[in-house]
Design an enzyme around this catalytic site. Structure first.
Site, mmCIF file in Angstrom:
data_model
loop_
_atom_site.group_PDB
_atom_site.id
_atom_site.type_symbol
_atom_site.label_atom_id
_atom_site.label_comp_id
_atom_site.label_asym_id
_atom_site.label_seq_id
_atom_site.Cartn_x
_atom_site.Cartn_y
_atom_site.Cartn_z
ATOM 1 N N ASN A 10 69.994 -9.584 -2.150
ATOM 2 C CA ASN A 10 69.296 -9.348 -3.609
ATOM 3 C C ASN A 10 69.826 -7.991 -4.151
ATOM 4 O OD1 ASN A 10 67.732 -9.014 -5.679
ATOM 5 N ND2 ASN A 10 65.718 -8.673 -4.491
ATOM 6 N N LYS A 12 69.516 -6.910 -7.105
ATOM 7 C CA LYS A 12 68.530 -6.232 -7.842
ATOM 8 C C LYS A 12 69.203 -5.820 -9.325
ATOM 9 C CE LYS A 12 65.833 -4.857 -4.027
ATOM 10 N NZ LYS A 12 64.812 -3.988 -3.432
ATOM 11 N N GLU A 172 58.429 -9.314 2.886
ATOM 12 C CA GLU A 172 58.989 -7.962 2.611
ATOM 13 C C GLU A 172 57.644 -6.993 2.612
ATOM 14 O OE1 GLU A 172 63.193 -8.436 0.617
ATOM 15 O OE2 GLU A 172 61.788 -8.406 -0.970
ATOM 16 N N SER A 218 64.792 -2.659 4.166
ATOM 17 C CA SER A 218 65.600 -1.844 4.906
ATOM 18 C C SER A 218 66.486 -2.556 5.974
ATOM 19 C CB SER A 218 64.761 -0.480 5.373
ATOM 20 O OG SER A 218 64.267 0.186 4.303
HETATM 21 P P1 13P Z 1 66.104 -2.939 0.906
HETATM 22 O O1 13P Z 1 67.010 -3.633 1.594
HETATM 23 O O2 13P Z 1 66.787 -2.102 -0.102
HETATM 24 O O3 13P Z 1 64.977 -2.411 1.343
HETATM 25 O O4 13P Z 1 65.409 -4.077 -0.250
HETATM 26 C C1 13P Z 1 64.717 -5.065 0.196
HETATM 27 C C2 13P Z 1 64.482 -6.128 -0.908
HETATM 28 O O5 13P Z 1 63.666 -5.762 -1.683
HETATM 29 C C3 13P Z 1 65.178 -7.455 -1.031
HETATM 30 O O6 13P Z 1 64.716 -8.140 -1.767
#
Ligand code: 13P
Length: 260
Positions: A10, A12, A172, A218
């Site tokens: 992801n 983001k 998550e 993470s």
């Molecule tokens: P991180 O791997 O940066 O913690 O993000 C997890 C996440 O929100 C994936 O959708």
């Protein structure tokens, strides 16, 4: 029942198109020589602005699939700034992430909206990746399980068993996202097994056996082997570590060390 693992990145709100281009080139180079029959399903979820470019770059490659990070539940109309399932399908998406905690928290998405999105995605022939997770406060006050169970019941409400079986859930824990604090694998597996049980309650046991449930928060190259060795964790939704081809590719190859 063996469920094909998923490693989903992801991205983001990151990457200009030029950065998306180099990232996907690096990922394609990393998976090129992997044996497809032993690979997890690899999914990348770029921003809307990079979807078209990434779609073209992975076109015809069966080792990697495209996801969007959000959608609207209506098919078209006066919804300024929104994107429909049909538009995302047109760009080559196979999956759409919905209900991410960042969308729930910063954009006030409700369980009801997430349920409408899930229905619209499945009706459009795509698959939802439905996110759920508790805050640190909820965890500390002992309401994790009931909170997650209610998010899942709401998201899956009114879906047929066959639609549920094809869907993907991502657990998550919010306190583990972007913090470097991975949820202990045994605990993540316990919550995911609890989610599978909720799925069984709202459908049946073969549906619950088929649905893939990922862990996110993470995830790193160093954590994935242990996570994938757990009975109920079917893959990972990866944020930060999916933004560098090297670490994402290492997560993919490390995940393959675990026999499924
Ligand atoms: P991180 O791997 O940066 O913690 O993000 C997890 C996440 O929100 C994936 O959708």
């Amino acid at each position: 029942m063996s469920r094909r693992p998923i490693m989903a990145g992801n991205w983001k709100m990151n990457n200009l198109t030029s950065e998306s281009k180099s990232l996907i080139e690096g990922i394609l180079a990393g998976i090129k020589d992997l044996n497809e029959s032993q690979m997890p399903e690899v999914i990348v979820a770029p921003t809307f602005t990079s979807l078209s470019l990434v779609s073209d770059m992975i076109s015809g490659n069966s080792k990697i699939a495209l996801a969007a990070q959000n959608c609207h539940w209506e098919s078209s109309g006066a919804y300024t700034g929104e994107v429909s399932v049909e538009m995302l399908k047109d760009l080559g998406c196979s999956y759409i992430i919905i209900g991410h905690s960042e969308r729930r928290q910063y954009f006030s998405e409700t369980d009801e909206m997430i349920n409408k999105k899930a229905k619209s995605i499945l009706a459009g022939g795509l698959l939802p990746i439905i996110c759920c997770g508790e805050t640190l406060e909820q965890r500390e006050s002992g309401v994790t399980d009931e909170h997650i169970a209610s998010q899942i019941r709401a998201a899956l409400s009114g879906l047929s068993n066959s639609d549920i079986a094809k869907s993907v859930i991502a657990y998550e824990p919010i306190w583990a996202i972007g913090t470097g604090k991975t949820c202990d694998s045994v605990e993540a597996n316990r919550v995911i097994a609890m989610i599978r049980n909720v799925v069984k309650e709202v459908s049946d046991s073969s549906t619950a056996d088929s649905i893939r449930i990922l862990y996110g928060g993470s995830v790193k190259p160093a954590t994935i082997e242990e996570q994938m060795s757990m009975s109920d964790i079917d893959g990972a939704l990866i944020g930060g570590a999916s933004l560098k081809a090297d670490s994402f590719n290492e997560i993919i190859t490390n995940s393959m060390k675990v026999a499924v």
